[in-house]
Enzyme design. Sequence first.
Site, PDB file in Angstrom:
ATOM      1  N   HIS A 127      -4.362  13.883   1.059  1.00 25.59           N
ATOM      2  CA  HIS A 127      -4.611  13.065   2.243  1.00 25.59           C
ATOM      3  C   HIS A 127      -3.423  13.152   3.197  1.00 25.59           C
ATOM      4  CE1 HIS A 127      -5.782   9.654   4.758  1.00 25.59           C
ATOM      5  NE2 HIS A 127      -4.599   9.111   4.529  1.00 25.59           N
ATOM      6  N   ASP A 181       0.848  -1.182   0.000  1.00 23.24           N
ATOM      7  CA  ASP A 181       0.000   0.000   0.000  1.00 23.24           C
ATOM      8  C   ASP A 181       0.883   1.231   0.000  1.00 23.24           C
ATOM      9  OD1 ASP A 181      -2.535   1.180  -0.049  1.00 23.24           O
ATOM     10  OD2 ASP A 181      -2.508   1.540   2.094  1.00 23.24           O
ATOM     11  N   TYR A 184       1.305   5.636  -0.477  1.00 27.60           N
ATOM     12  CA  TYR A 184       0.798   6.829   0.218  1.00 27.60           C
ATOM     13  C   TYR A 184       0.854   7.997  -0.766  1.00 27.60           C
ATOM     14  CZ  TYR A 184       0.159   9.634   4.561  1.00 27.60           C
ATOM     15  OH  TYR A 184      -0.316  10.444   5.577  1.00 27.60           O
ATOM     16  N   TYR A 230       2.192   2.563  15.302  1.00 29.01           N
ATOM     17  CA  TYR A 230       2.843   2.796  14.015  1.00 29.01           C
ATOM     18  C   TYR A 230       4.299   3.270  14.106  1.00 29.01           C
ATOM     19  CZ  TYR A 230       2.658   7.956  13.977  1.00 29.01           C
ATOM     20  OH  TYR A 230       2.854   9.280  14.231  1.00 29.01           O
ATOM     21  N   ASP A 237      -8.973   0.088   1.958  1.00 34.30           N
ATOM     22  CA  ASP A 237      -8.000  -0.429   2.919  1.00 34.30           C
ATOM     23  C   ASP A 237      -8.418   0.035   4.314  1.00 34.30           C
ATOM     24  OD1 ASP A 237      -5.625  -1.794   3.654  1.00 34.30           O
ATOM     25  OD2 ASP A 237      -4.593   0.120   3.841  1.00 34.30           O
ATOM     26  N   ARG A 275       0.954  17.318  12.987  1.00 29.26           N
ATOM     27  CA  ARG A 275       2.100  18.234  12.846  1.00 29.26           C
ATOM     28  C   ARG A 275       1.625  19.472  12.087  1.00 29.26           C
ATOM     29  NH1 ARG A 275       3.496  13.319  11.104  1.00 29.26           N
ATOM     30  NH2 ARG A 275       3.334  14.051   8.942  1.00 29.26           N
TER      31      ARG A 275
END
Length: 429
Positions: free
Chosen positions: A140, A133, A135, A250, A239, A149
């Site tokens: 997004h 997957d 990014y 994570y 997903d 952040r």
Amino acid sequence: MTATTDFTHDPAAKSWVSGAADHPDFPVQNLPLAIFSTDDGRIRGGVAIGDYILCLPASAELLTGEARKAAEAADALHLNAMFAMGPAVVTELRHQLFRLLTDTSRQAELEKHLHRDDVTGLHVPFHVGDYTDFYTGIHHAENIGSLFRPDNPLLPNYKYVPIGYHGRSSSIRVSPAQVKRPSGQTKAPDAEAPSFGPSKRLDYELEMAIWIGQGNDLGEPIPVGEAESHIAGISILNDWSARDIQAWEYQPLGPFLAKNFHSTVSPWVVTLDALAPFRSAQPARPEGDPAPMDYLAHDTSAAAFDVQMEVFLSTAKMRAGGDAPHRLSTGPMTAMYWTAAQLVAHHSVGGCNMQTGDLLGTGTLSSGEDGGEGSLIELTRGGKQAIALPNGETRTFLEDGDEVIIRAYAEREGQPRIGLGECRGTVVG
């Protein structure tokens, strides 16, 4: 780039199959592939035409040469063997099927191989050996980054390297699917220690699936200029993500239990041939962004796909009341910061051997505008602003009984619309 159109894209062409001419998803200009089963227990490859599925192995006797071999290879539980034969073979199969489905003199021979009422199910179209997957949805990434952040939403590497992680291929399921709510460790910001239990922040992700056709040998990277010849086609991907589990686990290695419990794909593989009239230029990078490194640099004038996506929510209460699903957002596949070719080239540049049936997810694709968010965590600003549904219900994240429906299609003036079908999943406790 395989952006050349041919006779199979003729907007005036009509199929003799009833209802196919004006079908919103599957006119004869599309011809997406799938694996289906019938009430006699057979599982085989097929092609969508209108509201019907044409059985490929049964139709093989009406085909010639490589197209016939491809149809015979679809007499299997997956489409891997057929797509491993290469893009030229799949193109020839498309050409011959198009001729048969638009020639009324061949109707009697072919219509006996059409299925509708006796289709009992569709299946994951490939045996998926590996799943990565990416990014690539920059809007997004900016939306998510700004939640955590605000002064520096994107990490320094984002515009230099396509970011991705290896997902779990064993938990990929075909639409429609039931999605069991996952459990795992979570840690509230004010808690001293984590706790264990069902996810309370279950989310969807609006993505597209890129399927690998022919692979490459270990140690032999795929050049970016040849990458599209290794792509079988695209489907819709959801997903699913457990945001609370993800937040705790994570760092430092990325998603794990928050992602491995389920991913849903739509059953139809829309080939790059079918998408040729709907190519568009890759959106220009903002001024000041770094140029792609040499191994990722290629002609992007027709490297993007003008595919529109929509996501809908149907709650248990809505269905009980006969209410239509509520559209949450819509967005384009052109929101990808990196092209499909760049994803394949980068994945293999270190020598990784891609295999037929490998699945590459684009990552969540948000449009960058209000109403174009590709996930609930974006729509609700991290769960702080509940969404009001037409029947009075509200949502921050998904509840048991909620059904998420993703649709996608390509539409352009002068061309018949072609669709990718639906990707549906219902959350169960």
